[in-house]
Design an enzyme around this catalytic site. Structure first.
Site, PDB file in Angstrom:
ATOM      1  N   LYS A 110      32.273  74.303  47.677  1.00 10.74           N
ATOM      2  CA  LYS A 110      30.820  74.569  47.645  1.00 10.74           C
ATOM      3  C   LYS A 110      30.496  75.940  48.240  1.00 10.74           C
ATOM      4  O   LYS A 110      29.579  76.616  47.782  1.00 10.74           O
ATOM      5  CB  LYS A 110      30.054  73.493  48.431  1.00 10.74           C
ATOM      6  CG  LYS A 110      30.048  72.139  47.768  1.00 10.74           C
ATOM      7  CD  LYS A 110      29.162  72.106  46.548  1.00 10.74           C
ATOM      8  CE  LYS A 110      29.170  70.722  45.938  1.00 10.74           C
ATOM      9  NZ  LYS A 110      28.573  70.607  44.651  1.00 10.74           N
ATOM     10  N   LYS A 158      38.502  67.280  28.545  1.00  9.51           N
ATOM     11  CA  LYS A 158      37.670  66.279  29.233  1.00  9.51           C
ATOM     12  C   LYS A 158      36.226  66.316  28.732  1.00  9.51           C
ATOM     13  O   LYS A 158      35.669  67.411  28.533  1.00  9.51           O
ATOM     14  CB  LYS A 158      37.706  66.601  30.729  1.00  9.51           C
ATOM     15  CG  LYS A 158      37.051  65.532  31.569  1.00  9.51           C
ATOM     16  CD  LYS A 158      37.075  65.846  33.048  1.00  9.51           C
ATOM     17  CE  LYS A 158      36.192  64.861  33.772  1.00  9.51           C
ATOM     18  NZ  LYS A 158      35.298  65.402  34.733  1.00  9.51           N
ATOM     19  N   LYS A 196      29.673  66.615  31.883  1.00  8.51           N
ATOM     20  CA  LYS A 196      28.328  67.212  31.887  1.00  8.51           C
ATOM     21  C   LYS A 196      28.436  68.726  31.892  1.00  8.51           C
ATOM     22  O   LYS A 196      27.827  69.409  31.089  1.00  8.51           O
ATOM     23  CB  LYS A 196      27.570  66.765  33.132  1.00  8.51           C
ATOM     24  CG  LYS A 196      26.598  65.649  32.833  1.00  8.51           C
ATOM     25  CD  LYS A 196      25.860  65.204  34.067  1.00  8.51           C
ATOM     26  CE  LYS A 196      26.774  64.583  35.083  1.00  8.51           C
ATOM     27  NZ  LYS A 196      26.515  63.245  35.508  1.00  8.51           N
TER      28      LYS A 196
HETATM   29  P1  AMP Z   1      30.648  62.622  37.085  1.00  2.00           P
HETATM   30  O1  AMP Z   1      29.769  62.508  35.882  1.00  2.00           O
HETATM   31  O2  AMP Z   1      31.610  63.773  36.978  1.00  2.00           O
HETATM   32  O3  AMP Z   1      29.881  62.577  38.380  1.00  2.00           O
HETATM   33  O4  AMP Z   1      31.576  61.338  37.087  1.00  2.00           O
HETATM   34  C1  AMP Z   1      31.115  60.032  37.338  1.00  2.00           C
HETATM   35  C2  AMP Z   1      32.242  59.041  37.071  1.00  2.00           C
HETATM   36  O5  AMP Z   1      32.628  59.081  35.691  1.00  2.00           O
HETATM   37  C3  AMP Z   1      33.522  59.327  37.869  1.00  2.00           C
HETATM   38  O6  AMP Z   1      34.090  58.084  38.278  1.00  2.00           O
HETATM   39  C4  AMP Z   1      34.441  60.012  36.886  1.00  2.00           C
HETATM   40  O7  AMP Z   1      35.793  59.761  37.166  1.00  2.00           O
HETATM   41  C5  AMP Z   1      34.027  59.363  35.550  1.00  2.00           C
HETATM   42  N1  AMP Z   1      34.206  60.326  34.445  1.00  2.00           N
HETATM   43  C6  AMP Z   1      33.469  61.443  34.195  1.00  2.00           C
HETATM   44  N2  AMP Z   1      33.915  62.083  33.080  1.00  2.00           N
HETATM   45  C7  AMP Z   1      34.979  61.359  32.622  1.00  2.00           C
HETATM   46  C8  AMP Z   1      35.885  61.491  31.511  1.00  2.00           C
HETATM   47  N3  AMP Z   1      35.766  62.476  30.616  1.00  2.00           N
HETATM   48  N4  AMP Z   1      36.854  60.555  31.347  1.00  2.00           N
HETATM   49  C9  AMP Z   1      36.971  59.530  32.228  1.00  2.00           C
HETATM   50  N5  AMP Z   1      36.162  59.338  33.294  1.00  2.00           N
HETATM   51  C10 AMP Z   1      35.173  60.235  33.495  1.00  2.00           C
END
Ligand code: AMP
Length: 329
Positions: A111, A194, A197
């Protein structure tokens, strides 16, 4: 039955990566454990969000999690800032959190680089607030991704330190939650490894059928295999990974055979994939839209969630105060 706590960041809409990578497992988990799911609005303040967006973001996360299947009858679903006990536990834990170890946290160092003009104390003590979220309910387990493992390690450290300083066996050492199935990583359909967002390649739970078809049809491929059993380019490999996750092994193998004997038409694969995605997303989206306009229902869910969470939290804070020597006159 274990107590499980999971925080959900209130930023942006949920995509298929969130659904297949995390949420789908949470839905299963809630029927086997005593679960607390909270929407982490205090945590979101470390980046100074626009006040006019704060509530909307919380509401989005809430409706999307409910739409996807979190069950308020089964679990406590609450907004972090509705449970003021967390701020008291945060303050108390802060007294035993050392500046040096907080400064060495990987997420803090990251950060500092990313928001050098806003290195606030909230960022520094983020792991302490996270520990307070978890220890507030004396969680046995926390479902965490790779990026949160260090924070959970710090939570265990604060729990041990508290127990040692006060000579008690009070806080548990919360462990990562072990899901029964294998965790999947959902790829992007733009050749990116991957879906995310920040990657800007999400297929969202609120996307219309038309948007889903459009996004899938645009997925990156090549001009097709020219000899049997050719290695795949990343875009095509990602499509197959997605097919396995969304459509299942059988459909995946059917198209793989066609790829291997060079008779595949990517258009057919994409059409199948888009329709199978719609089968997953459309019912969730319909529920989200329905819930979004039902303020009465949402108020009830959040009020019940806060009640359940405060019951557990106030017991913990009362006991912690006693252990630390606070006494009423
Ligand atoms: P985030 O949106 O990055 O805050 O992720 C929230 C949750 O979704 C976390 O547990 C991540 O591990 C899971 N997650 C986010 N993107 C992916 C992805 N492309 N594949 C698998 N899990 C994901």
């Amino acid at each position: 039955m274990d107590t499980v706590v999971s925080g959900i960041r209130s930023t942006g809409n949920l995509h298929l990566g969130n659904y297949f990578g995390a949420l789908r497992n949470f839905i299963d988990m809630q029927y086997k454990n005593r679960c607390f799911f909270f929407i982490a609005d205090y945590h979101s303040l470390t980046t100074h969000p626009d006040p006019s967006k704060l509530h909307g973001n919380v509401k989005n996360v809430l409706t999307e999690y409910l739409g996807a299947g979190l069950d308020p009858e089964q679990s406590a679903i609450y907004v972090q800032s509705d449970v003021p006990e967390v701020t008291e536990l945060y303050l108390l834990l802060n007294m035993h959190a050392y500046i040096g170890e907080l400064q060495r946290t990987a997420s803090f160092k990251d950060k500092i680089r990313k928001q050098a003009d806003n290195v606030n104390a909230g960022l520094l003590t983020y792991p302490v607030l996270m520990a307070a979220d978890i220890l507030l309910h004396k969680a046995d387990c926390v479902p965490v991704g790779k990026d949160q493992e260090q924070h959970l390690e710090m939570t265990r450290k604060y729990a041990r330190r508290f127990n040692t300083i006060y000579g008690v066996e009070y806080f548990p050492e919360s462990q990562p939650y072990k899901f029964s199935g294998e965790l999947v990583k959902v790829p992007g359909l733009d050749g990116n490894g991957k879906m995310g967002k920040s990657e800007g390649n999400g297929i969202y739970l609120v996307d219309s059928d038309k948007d889903i078809r459009k996004k899938v049809m645009k997925a990156l491929t090549d001009s097709g295999p020219t000899e049997p059993n050719m290695p795949m380019c990343e875009g095509v490999a990602n499509l197959f990974t997605m097919l396995k996750i969304v459509s299942g092994q059988e459909v995946h193998d059917y198209f793989l055979e066609k790829y291997n004997d060079c008779s595949i038409r990517y258009g057919d694969l994409k059409k199948q994939l888009a329709e199978d995605m719609i089968k997953v997303i459309a019912p969730i989206r319909e529920r989200i839209l329905q819930i979004q306009s039902d303020d009465e229902y949402l108020r009830n869910v959040i009020r019940r969630g806060a009640e359940k969470a405060r019951e557990s939290a106030s017991k913990t804070v009362k006991e912690v105060r006693e252990i630390m020597g606070f006494k009423p006159f």
